[in-house]
Design a protein around this motif. Sequence first.
Motif, PDB file in Angstrom:
ATOM      1  N   PRO A 524       0.801  -1.225   0.000  1.00  0.00           N
ATOM      2  CA  PRO A 524       0.000   0.000   0.000  1.00  0.00           C
ATOM      3  C   PRO A 524       0.834   1.276   0.000  1.00  0.00           C
ATOM      4  O   PRO A 524       0.357   2.329  -0.399  1.00  0.00           O
ATOM      5  N   PHE A 525       2.089   1.173   0.451  1.00  0.00           N
ATOM      6  CA  PHE A 525       2.965   2.348   0.514  1.00  0.00           C
ATOM      7  C   PHE A 525       4.380   1.826   0.730  1.00  0.00           C
ATOM      8  O   PHE A 525       4.598   0.927   1.537  1.00  0.00           O
ATOM      9  N   ILE A 526       5.341   2.348  -0.001  1.00  0.00           N
ATOM     10  CA  ILE A 526       6.725   1.890   0.179  1.00  0.00           C
ATOM     11  C   ILE A 526       7.635   3.004   0.670  1.00  0.00           C
ATOM     12  O   ILE A 526       8.814   2.748   0.950  1.00  0.00           O
ATOM     13  N   GLY A 527       7.110   4.228   0.768  1.00  0.00           N
ATOM     14  CA  GLY A 527       7.969   5.320   1.205  1.00  0.00           C
ATOM     15  C   GLY A 527       9.150   5.477   0.270  1.00  0.00           C
ATOM     16  O   GLY A 527       8.985   5.615  -0.932  1.00  0.00           O
ATOM     17  N   SER A 528      10.361   5.399   0.830  1.00  0.00           N
ATOM     18  CA  SER A 528      11.562   5.558  -0.001  1.00  0.00           C
ATOM     19  C   SER A 528      12.413   4.300  -0.026  1.00  0.00           C
ATOM     20  O   SER A 528      13.559   4.344  -0.444  1.00  0.00           O
ATOM     21  N   GLY A 529      11.852   3.161   0.426  1.00  0.00           N
ATOM     22  CA  GLY A 529      12.642   1.938   0.528  1.00  0.00           C
ATOM     23  C   GLY A 529      12.526   1.032  -0.682  1.00  0.00           C
ATOM     24  O   GLY A 529      11.644   1.184  -1.525  1.00  0.00           O
ATOM     25  N   ASN A 530      13.438   0.045  -0.743  1.00  0.00           N
ATOM     26  CA  ASN A 530      13.374  -0.972  -1.796  1.00  0.00           C
ATOM     27  C   ASN A 530      12.270  -1.970  -1.437  1.00  0.00           C
ATOM     28  O   ASN A 530      12.238  -2.488  -0.325  1.00  0.00           O
TER      29      ASN A 530
END
Length: 550
Positions: A524-530
């Motif tokens: 639903p959301f990954i932010g800034s990560g892999n």
Amino acid sequence: MQRGEVMALKIWVARNNDTLRIIADQKCISIDDLIKLNPSIEHPDQNIAGRLVNLPFFTESDMRQVAIPPTCHIPTDYIENWIPLTSLETMADTEYDVLIVGTGAGGGTMLWRLCEQWRNNGKRIGIIERGNIVMPTHGRNLPMMNRTRLEQYYRYISKPLQGSYPEFIGAREVICLGGRTVFWDVVASRLNLPLLPDWPISVYEMDTFYNIAERVMNVTDEYVRGSTLTEILLDRLQQGGFPESIYMPIAADIHPTKFGEVHGDVFFSSFSLLAKASFLRPFDLAINARAVQVLFEQGKAAGVKVMSPDMSSYILKAKTIVLSTSTYETPRLLLHSGIRGEAVGHYLTNQVYMLAPGKVNRSDFTDIPGNLGILIFGTPDRPYQIRLVGPNGYDWYPSSQEKPFLEELDILLQCFGRITPRYENRVVLNTDRIDAYGVPEIEVHFEFSEEERSEIQKMVESVKRISSVADMTLGEICLVPTGDLHHTSGTCRMGDDPSTSVTDLYGQVHGISGLYVADNSVLPFIGSGNPTLTTVALAIRTADHIVTQA
């Protein structure tokens, strides 16, 4: 022995406590013959350690009568490929307990985990792949590859995503056995869940499945430890205002070989999991099998309509179906199958991807500076992730190519900025463009918000500060074309509310029992990560749920 017949002799050196009688018993020789051949030995029970003993070898008649061993049995069974494949014709005659569509990170994980959990029962598992075989492992594991060659081969294998122009112009699809994991950058970091609002699964539960995923992917932060290029720059960053800097976690099997075990897939890909699964229990795998429609009856999954390159059509029956076909293809397949929930295809997200090349002074490091791999986690004040890699990009190859001595080393800063999931960023069907299999192509609608545009400038300022702290000469900063980064997600996002999500918290599509999604699209959301490690962790969780429902 017949008169005149020749006896061939051989010499034996008596061992400690040997006697003629002991030697006769050990060699199955008549004691009388042995006494006759060794007249210098006074008594058959005399300790003759160290003395030379004449032994009969063969007489000519013995040699003529000796039995010839039977011919060894040579197996005649064979397989037609290095990975066992099943024809679609055969698969169409089977009803599967679970049918997995797609062999990337999610599909490969799902297959391995089900095979592990069901290794001793009669459950039938099938998996199909739309593409062909282009490599047998991650490209970095091939000795003839280096960074440049792998990038060039990726550009050949991948294809521009139809319908991505102009808003998502950089997007490309990798359609082959193993999917994107054949080329991914092997950075396996956890998402910074406290920075992701409304993440639907508890951090405690995610830790459980992250731990399993890290184990099966061989995630380690040891890959670059000890490299002076990493150690010195890491110290500069941590002392210079970036304490969240860490050794980059890499999905790489760096354990030494023990007991003759083969460690052939150093860098993780879906092939690592296909291999593990193949030694646990049987399953059926078909390639060049294009899924074109999900079939369901009375709100329950029933099967998948599949087509081969010659346009032959097959119905693969299954009690449970898992779609792992990518952020683009999974919603496309759902929409074309008449599954049109409010959120299907919507909330497409990715990351702002910015590159900042630079140079560091070679003399600051030892004769062998090693490789650079540093990850700077996002923080509430800096909600973006930055990696430092080098020298010369991801040049992490055990290559024998000669590396010239340089006065300066090229390093690269990769910056990943978050993009908030929004309903209007979406993938939809374009019914005016139909592919060769009769499936409408997709159309991507995507744009940055004003907040995301302003955050780009903040990323630039952080990069400048990092370059100063790291004593690095900064080159020209640039934004990678939107869509080029393979961190796309969200188009089949999980959640409790069917109006804003496509699946429940176990990846099961709202309203259709037995139909699951296990790929980046559920995030639903990954932010800034892999996203890869999280996709693998959630696929394990979904597989375990399927096992409990069977």
